[in-house]
Design a protein around this motif. Structure first.
Motif, PDB file in Angstrom:
ATOM      1  N   UNK A 101     -57.942 -29.768 -12.069  1.00 10.74           N
ATOM      2  CA  UNK A 101     -57.960 -31.204 -12.332  1.00 10.74           C
ATOM      3  C   UNK A 101     -59.153 -31.801 -11.612  1.00 10.74           C
ATOM      4  N   UNK A 102     -59.885 -32.652 -12.316  1.00 13.22           N
ATOM      5  CA  UNK A 102     -60.933 -33.432 -11.673  1.00 13.22           C
ATOM      6  C   UNK A 102     -60.591 -34.885 -11.923  1.00 13.22           C
ATOM      7  N   UNK A 103     -60.471 -35.632 -10.852  1.00  6.23           N
ATOM      8  CA  UNK A 103     -60.079 -37.031 -10.995  1.00  6.23           C
ATOM      9  C   UNK A 103     -60.711 -37.862  -9.899  1.00  6.23           C
ATOM     10  N   UNK A 104     -60.988 -39.118 -10.225  1.00  6.55           N
ATOM     11  CA  UNK A 104     -61.532 -40.032  -9.238  1.00  6.55           C
ATOM     12  C   UNK A 104     -60.439 -40.655  -8.395  1.00  6.55           C
ATOM     13  N   UNK A 105     -59.325 -40.966  -9.011  1.00  8.07           N
ATOM     14  CA  UNK A 105     -58.220 -41.584  -8.292  1.00  8.07           C
ATOM     15  C   UNK A 105     -56.925 -41.224  -8.991  1.00  8.07           C
ATOM     16  N   UNK A 106     -55.940 -40.832  -8.209  1.00 13.00           N
ATOM     17  CA  UNK A 106     -54.636 -40.491  -8.757  1.00 13.00           C
ATOM     18  C   UNK A 106     -53.607 -41.330  -8.030  1.00 13.00           C
TER      19      UNK A 106
END
Length: 113
Positions: A101-106
Motif C-alpha cells: 500500500x502506498x498512501x499519503x494519509x490513512x
C-alpha cells in the motif's frame, strides 16, 4: 559503500521494473564487460543480495567517473518513481509476495484478505 539511492536503483535494475532506467544503464555499460556482468548477475536477485550490492557499487563508480551519466541516472530514477511533494515517498523493489500500500494519509485501519 554505495548511497541508499544507488542501492534502490540497483534493485530496480535487478527487477527490470523500469525499462527506460535499465536501457540507460545497459547503454552506459555496453563497452564495459565488468559492469555489464554486474548488471547481468543482479537480474532477478533480491534487493538485499550481494549481486545488487555489487551493482550499486558499479553504479557509484560510474557516477564518479561520469557526472553527466550520474545526473541522467538520478533524473531517470526520479522520473519513473512516484513522488508526492511533502507527502509519502515509497520505493517497492524486488518481487513483493504480499500486499503493498502506498498512501499519503490513512484515517482508520487497513485490512488485507
Amino acid at each position: 559503500m554505495s548511497e541508499p539511492v544507488l542501492v534502490t536503483i540497483a534493485a530496480s535494475l535487478a527487477s527490470r521494473a523500469f525499462a527506460g532506467l535499465y536501457a540507460l544503464v545497459r547503454a552506459k555499460f555496453a563497452d564495459d564487460p565488468e559492469a555489464t556482468a554486474a548488471l547481468t548477475a543482479a537480474e532477478g536477485a533480491a534487493p538485499d543480495s550481494p549481486q545488487v550490492a555489487a551493482l550499486s557499487e558499479v553504479l557509484r563508480r560510474a557516477e564518479a567517473e561520469d557526472a553527466a551519466f550520474g545526473d541522467r541516472l538520478r533524473r531517470e530514477h526520479e522520473r519513473v518513481t512516484v513522488r508526492q511533494t511533502g507527502r509519502v515517498n515509497n520505493h517497492v523493489t524486488g518481487n513483493p509476495t504480499g500486499p503493498v500500500v502506498q498512501a499519503g494519509e490513512i484515517n482508520g485501519g487497513i485490512t488485507f484478505k
